[in-house]
Scaffold this active site. Structure first.
Site, PDB file in Angstrom:
ATOM      1  N   GLU A 119       0.842  -1.214   0.000  1.00 49.39           N
ATOM      2  CA  GLU A 119       0.000   0.000   0.000  1.00 49.39           C
ATOM      3  C   GLU A 119       0.871   1.255   0.000  1.00 49.39           C
ATOM      4  O   GLU A 119       0.396   2.328   0.361  1.00 49.39           O
ATOM      5  CB  GLU A 119      -0.923   0.011   1.229  1.00 49.39           C
ATOM      6  CG  GLU A 119      -1.857  -1.167   1.343  1.00 49.39           C
ATOM      7  CD  GLU A 119      -3.163  -1.004   0.561  1.00 49.39           C
ATOM      8  OE1 GLU A 119      -3.280  -0.006  -0.173  1.00 49.39           O
ATOM      9  OE2 GLU A 119      -4.041  -1.877   0.683  1.00 49.39           O
ATOM     10  N   HIS A 142      -2.766   1.268   8.664  1.00 52.24           N
ATOM     11  CA  HIS A 142      -3.888   0.529   8.083  1.00 52.24           C
ATOM     12  C   HIS A 142      -3.996  -0.795   8.825  1.00 52.24           C
ATOM     13  O   HIS A 142      -2.995  -1.493   9.001  1.00 52.24           O
ATOM     14  CB  HIS A 142      -3.663   0.295   6.586  1.00 52.24           C
ATOM     15  CG  HIS A 142      -4.553  -0.771   6.031  1.00 52.24           C
ATOM     16  ND1 HIS A 142      -5.917  -0.679   6.104  1.00 52.24           N
ATOM     17  CD2 HIS A 142      -4.284  -1.951   5.433  1.00 52.24           C
ATOM     18  CE1 HIS A 142      -6.449  -1.770   5.565  1.00 52.24           C
ATOM     19  NE2 HIS A 142      -5.469  -2.556   5.161  1.00 52.24           N
ATOM     20  N   HIS A 144      -7.083  -4.135  10.260  1.00 51.34           N
ATOM     21  CA  HIS A 144      -8.335  -4.846   9.985  1.00 51.34           C
ATOM     22  C   HIS A 144      -9.098  -5.092  11.295  1.00 51.34           C
ATOM     23  O   HIS A 144      -9.182  -6.239  11.761  1.00 51.34           O
ATOM     24  CB  HIS A 144      -8.037  -6.192   9.303  1.00 51.34           C
ATOM     25  CG  HIS A 144      -7.297  -6.102   8.004  1.00 51.34           C
ATOM     26  ND1 HIS A 144      -6.659  -7.179   7.412  1.00 51.34           N
ATOM     27  CD2 HIS A 144      -7.097  -5.064   7.151  1.00 51.34           C
ATOM     28  CE1 HIS A 144      -6.104  -6.809   6.268  1.00 51.34           C
ATOM     29  NE2 HIS A 144      -6.337  -5.522   6.098  1.00 51.34           N
ATOM     30  N   HIS A 214     -13.056  -3.996   4.366  1.00 52.23           N
ATOM     31  CA  HIS A 214     -11.616  -4.242   4.309  1.00 52.23           C
ATOM     32  C   HIS A 214     -10.912  -3.830   5.606  1.00 52.23           C
ATOM     33  O   HIS A 214     -10.321  -4.670   6.277  1.00 52.23           O
ATOM     34  CB  HIS A 214     -11.007  -3.523   3.093  1.00 52.23           C
ATOM     35  CG  HIS A 214      -9.520  -3.681   2.987  1.00 52.23           C
ATOM     36  ND1 HIS A 214      -8.797  -3.263   1.910  1.00 52.23           N
ATOM     37  CD2 HIS A 214      -8.607  -4.197   3.853  1.00 52.23           C
ATOM     38  CE1 HIS A 214      -7.512  -3.530   2.101  1.00 52.23           C
ATOM     39  NE2 HIS A 214      -7.371  -4.085   3.275  1.00 52.23           N
TER      40      HIS A 214
HETATM   41  O1  2HA Z   1      -0.703  -5.177   3.303  1.00 52.82           O
HETATM   42  O2  2HA Z   1      -3.737  -5.197   4.627  1.00 52.82           O
HETATM   43  O3  2HA Z   1      -4.587  -4.014   2.422  1.00 52.82           O
HETATM   44  C1  2HA Z   1      -1.708  -5.901   3.789  1.00 52.82           C
HETATM   45  C2  2HA Z   1      -3.018  -5.243   3.666  1.00 52.82           C
HETATM   46  C3  2HA Z   1      -3.383  -4.647   2.381  1.00 52.82           C
HETATM   47 ZN    ZN Z   2      -5.723  -4.446   4.389  1.00 55.60          ZN
END
Ligand code: 2HA
Ligand code: ZN
Length: 269
Positions: A119, A142, A144, A214
């Site tokens: 990313e 970022h 999850h 996501h």
């Molecule tokens: O790099 O979560 O969206 C791993 C991720 C990509």
């Molecule tokens: Zn991701």
């Protein structure tokens, strides 16, 4: 081998924060396999000796020309690396990059030629945007977070500020520590230019944005602060889900209570 963090306590401090947060992401179950990314603008900690370090590898294109990144350096989690490994060995599972003078590429300067996150274009585009706005924010994260992502699997929480207002109303801390709320970005291919552009446009109004089905992208002064914003939001999502699990729709704090909070803490919205 020379380690770039040796005798650089301020830089080591920033990278230690990345390691600490990476461990939290894993413990929370938000970082399966190689899930998630962290980049930190560490330019302020770079000394002349670091500026003279030769590239470990050839220059690679970013995929965009980002003029505000001239002379900048970043710590980047490595592509395909696991957060649980970043937690223990941040410099073996990530690297420090220098933006090339044309602002369209980068070279890795330390400690090993670990290729940065998939990313990278979106992360660096965000850093370019933050600098262009004179923002003090240096870290982007970022991840999850399970409960927040679950909420994006129904259209009602994708409407502007519906999730924000619900999450704020679950516990007073959430609005106090995530005062700009949660921006929403409809599903887009991970790593795409469209995703990067949509993220930048939402960051004008929010510090944390949700990529539908996501994960979240958060920015703040350092990676610990960015993590805290996501953590308070996800705590609220957990409270909401716990109430639903007990069989009722939670009342949430009243409009008066929310208003009282905003005045007491001098919050923007
Ligand atoms: O790099 O979560 O969206 C791993 C991720 C990509
Ligand atoms: Zn991701």
């Amino acid at each position: 081998m020379k380690y770039v963090l040796e005798n650089r306590p301020a830089l080591a401090g920033e990278v230690n924060k990345v390691a600490e947060v990476a461990g939290y992401l894993w413990q929370k179950g938000w970082a399966e396999r190689n899930g998630g990314n962290i980049t930190v603008n560490i330019t302020e900690f770079v000394d002349d000796e670091m500026r003279r370090l030769p590239p470990l590898d050839g220059a690679k294109p970013i995929g965009a020309t980002l003029p505000h990144l001239r002379g900048c350096y970043f710590y980047c989690k490595g592509t395909n690396k696991r957060m649980r490994d970043v937690a223990r060995w941040p410099m073996a599972n990530g690297s420090i990059i220098r933006i090339t003078d044309d602002c369209a590429g980068y070279v890795i300067i330390a400690d090993q030629p670990v290729a940065p996150t998939s990313e990278l274009p979106s992360h660096l585009s965000v850093h370019n945007y933050l600098i262009s706005r004179g923002s003090p924010y240096k870290a982007s994260l970022h991840t999850h977070p399970i409960e927040l992502i679950a909420m994006t699997h129904t259209p009602k929480f994708l409407e502007k500020d519906v999730a924000t207002n619900l999450l704020w109303s679950m516990i007073p801390e959430t609005k106090a520590f995530c005062p700009r709320g949660l921006g929403i970005i409809p599903y887009k291919l991970p790593g795409s230019v469209e995703m990067a552009e949509a993220t930048i446009s939402e960051l004008a109004d929010y510090d944390v944005v949700m990529w539908e089905k996501h994960g979240v992208f958060a920015v703040d002064t350092d990676v610990m602060q960015a993590f805290d914003q996501v953590d308070v939001l996800n705590k609220s999502a957990q409270i909401y889900i716990a109430a639903r699990g007990m069989g009722f729709e939670p009342d949430g704090m009243t409009a008066e209570q929310m208003k009282e909070m905003s005045v007491a803490f001098n919050l923007p919205k």
